[in-house]
Write an enzyme that holds these catalytic residues in place. Sequence first.
Site, PDB file in Angstrom:
ATOM      1  N   GLY B  54       0.832  -1.204   0.000  1.00  0.00           N
ATOM      2  CA  GLY B  54       0.000   0.000   0.000  1.00  0.00           C
ATOM      3  C   GLY B  54       0.861   1.246   0.000  1.00  0.00           C
ATOM      4  N   HIS B 280     -21.741   7.662   4.986  1.00  0.00           N
ATOM      5  CA  HIS B 280     -21.666   9.116   4.927  1.00  0.00           C
ATOM      6  C   HIS B 280     -22.975   9.678   4.384  1.00  0.00           C
ATOM      7  CE1 HIS B 280     -20.190  13.110   4.257  1.00  0.00           C
ATOM      8  NE2 HIS B 280     -19.036  12.801   4.793  1.00  0.00           N
ATOM      9  N   ARG B 344     -22.570  12.105  11.393  1.00  0.00           N
ATOM     10  CA  ARG B 344     -22.808  11.360  10.159  1.00  0.00           C
ATOM     11  C   ARG B 344     -23.762  10.183  10.346  1.00  0.00           C
ATOM     12  NH1 ARG B 344     -16.558  11.189   7.846  1.00  0.00           N
ATOM     13  NH2 ARG B 344     -16.442  13.404   7.395  1.00  0.00           N
ATOM     14  N   ARG B 449     -16.167   7.211  12.940  1.00  0.00           N
ATOM     15  CA  ARG B 449     -15.007   8.072  12.787  1.00  0.00           C
ATOM     16  C   ARG B 449     -15.458   9.517  12.612  1.00  0.00           C
ATOM     17  NH1 ARG B 449     -12.626  10.430   8.788  1.00  0.00           N
ATOM     18  NH2 ARG B 449     -13.657   9.293   7.090  1.00  0.00           N
TER      19      ARG B 449
END
Lengths: 248, 651, 216
Positions: B54, B280, B344, B449
């Site tokens: 990554g 979201h 959210r 988050r």
Amino acid sequence: MNITLRVWRQRNSDDTGQMQTYQVTDVSPDMSFLEMLDVLNENLTISGEDPIAFDSDCREGICGMCGLVINGLAHGPKERVTTCQLHMRSFSDGDVIDVEPWRAEPFTVIKDLIVDRGAFDRIIQAGGFITAPTGTAPDAHAVPVPKLDADAAFDAATCIGCGACVAACPNGSASLFVAAKVTHLGLLPQGQPERHSRALDMVAQADLEGFGGCTQIGECTAACPKGIQLDLISRLNRDVLGALAHRG
Amino acid sequence: MSSVSDTQFFTVGEPLVDTKAPAVPVNLMWDERRFQAKLVNPTNRRKRSVIIVGTGLAGGAAAATLGEAGYHVKNFCYQDSPRRAHSIAAQGGINAAKNYRNDGDSVHRLFYDTVKGGDYRSRESNVYRLSQVSVEIIDQCVAQGVPFAREYGGLLDNRSFGGVQVSRTFYARGQTGQQLLLGAYQALERQIGAGSVEMYTRHEMLDLIIVEGRARGIVVRDMVSGEIETHMADVVVLGTGGYGNVFFLSTNAMGCNVTATWRAHRKGAYFGNPCYTQIHPTCIPVSGEYQSKLTLMSESLRNDGRIWVPKEAGDNRDARQIPEDERDYYLERRYPAFGNLVPRDVASRAAKQVCDEGRGVGPGGRGVYLDFAEAITRLGRKAVEAKYGNLFEMYAQITGEDPYVTPMRIYPAVHYTMGGLWVDYDLESTIPGLFVIGEANFSDHGANRLGASALMQGLSDGYFVLPSTIANYLADAPFEAADASHPAAVEVTDAVRERVQRLLAINGTRTVDSFHKELGQIMWEYCGMERTAEGLTKAIGLIRALREEFWTNVRVTGTNEELNQTLERAGRVADFFELGELMCIDALHREESCGGHFRAEHQTPDGEALRDDENFAYVAAWEFGGDGGSPVLHKEDLIYEAIEMKQRSYK
Amino acid sequence: MAISGVILVLFLLAHMYGNLKVFEGQDAFDGYSHHLRELGEPILPYSGALWIIRVVLLAAIVVHAVSAITLWRRARRATGGKGGARYASSKAPRGAQRSYASFTLRWGGVTILLFVIYHLLHLTTNTIAPGGASDSPFERVVNGFSIWWVVLSYTIALIALAFHLRHGIWAAMATLGANTSPTRRKNLNIIAVVVAAVIVVGFLVPPFAVLLGLVG
């Protein structure tokens, strides 16, 4: 709507390749161009044919992975969009659309519409950075940066490295790409110590990779999905001249 | 806890007790850990090899930093360049407890906000360190030339983000992720040029190699030639991002996948809280069957846009034809204190509820209006344009509608996965020598988050945390000599080849994408914004059946020895099936609602999430139970010493 | 490329200015022509300054040509020898915004070079003398441009020059760093068009004046 596509097919980098014709029916104007290709690929797969290989990742116009030459124009007919943000409403029923990969000698075609843009990474390696090893940084407020400089640096830094500038340039030049990075870092106080070597080394690497020279035609800016302006190339040249003068 | 699901879908194993966090107060832990950690002599570093998979904020930053430190780094990514990693798409900003605004911010407040925002399901020690390190990240990025927004005095600008009361978010217009990633990418390219990092682009990790109990290598497929390669090192780091694409439609990039972490999970790494996904609220709705991905619209739109749906179900009139008194501004109605600015998870769930009532708008009835008419009247079109112009343009580009004239349509979409491989304080998984960083691990965000925290975590792990903790591990090297010819490596490599051949040999009648879409629909329906025991149980059955069909009826064209995008996707979807099942099991076992995990059975009388701290204040770390076996649940109890647990309220 | 180009443009402006002296009559024109040879005397020998200018111009032409060939070769290498025509699609033959001037820059340059040789043989060395040779530069001009096809050949060459200058002047300024903003880009292009027009019109006036019998 119904669309006829003429797509560049090439099995691998050794193959010569040719344009091939496909029909896509029931295309919705709300589809993105790549979604239209997805639909075609689903049909090809079902009929046992090899789907068309093309690059894309974020599909929201920021990663720089996608890029097709559509009707002879890098990223297609619409200004300031990447291929993934081009929608079929920009075309009409019955259109014949030509789809090709980026073409430039340093961008080898790997398969169909996918090219190798490793040359861009190597240009960055040559000098497209500020040497600031992790942990060595002073406080972020130690050096104020005039807002206008920071904003201009940001404008240059929005380059997504897609390669459309090269694909569009009649000279196959990477000047706009190089200029964007040289400008981004050269406008910031943090970028000053390496400003001269950066400009010279990046330009030298671009030459080494086999990109052409700039003759100020301006196709790069017209194709750039992020609207990077042509004056950055002038800025790059000033930096190169300054560096040469400084070096003596 | 439901004993039915216990026996039916999983078993319970030993709890996880040692997270390696030093036994000192939370504010002293990181200093203590760094002091206790063993170091690697600079002259020995070149002999220590590190594999990093990554190149996003976590992986790219780690590769650059470890390269600078002198280790021999091999870095892998599936894209054509490390600069494409999906961190690039993050819009909003990055938090840091700099307190440049002198508004009462501190490391402790950022720590508190993050734990609270995560609905008290994250680990105190890790989050505190994240808050401490956040300060250094900004310094580092500025030194690299990241063009953060600045004020006229030349100092950095900050904004308030994600409903917190201090301005601690640093940003670079709506492209903060791009600019931070390019900073890390440039540092990484510098190391590649210097020869300390070997970069392998268009290489996808397909399995993990364990030698004598330690992670020692990976098997990758060269995506251009199809060659299956074996790479060995002293330590393996995964910074491979999240698994939101299990839902098929998400804001993730097309290539984002779970394969690297899932293969590691199958080899013994525990998977932490897989059911915690962030949905979201402000994304552009699905427009048709062909949809390949969803696009996020910055959360900041909710500062001035008003969210509404028609009061009457089935009201198909044009938005502008619906009079004011026939509109339901449901967030303002239900949450008068926070209104359109609720977190959210709350905003997303509310949108789902009104659409379930048949009051959704747009194609398929899956959308709600985000209306700027009032803002345009109040502030003037010019002011709205200055603030949101680029977002409005993006919306018009995608939908072909003009948001200045007709209200935007938005709908929630999968955006981030808080779950991931379980790691200890050192970011080491349950496999020694396998470190996991960024979104790929589970550690910092609990069940939800907060905005502008993902970038902070990725860079914190990559630049500062991992380089310290990995040295401690590498100080014990050299380990047993192991190259690609080691029997353990050969065995895994052969198994990978065999799996590839198996996929190619099925030659069925359905495409990979059709399976992926169907899996996504199951996950979205039953393991999305609202989950029930009944639905999850049903989903597990559906996934198992679909997975079986996949392995007998998928059609993968072409061969392995070429660039074969169908084959790439097939391998990823095969792993998504297994992950999807585990997500449902995790969601089923967690008989409470917290953050992004909402169980319909566990809500307050007025429809809010009801946490059960008594029984569920733990991390669910799942051990792979073998093919056909049941996963084993290991609990890590969450103990709060610096923060008191409270119920969240946004009324 | 840019610097040699600028030298050549400055020369063209001076040359054009000199040409316009043809309207002041034979004595003035021949006197000017003669004066060029006496320039710098006595420090420099007779024709000294003129030879310095000639050497500089020749050097500029050589540098200009060598740079052009280098750029052309690099462009060919970068595009498989096909430049802007490397795509199979024929739907955007002019790209997104390419000007005809940018298109014809290279072949236009070759055309101009051939013309310059013809021009020198005609009016400087008097080797080719349509209409009759003469020791008087003024007479050479009048003799030559009284013939329609001589004027036509000059006109064609000057149109080629116009296109060459229109893109070349802009590109030279941009290459040397003068392009600092999108507005400046527009303005520099306007300057290029104006300078190109002035030069070409300035050069065309004398031949047409001769042809139409206004001079001679």
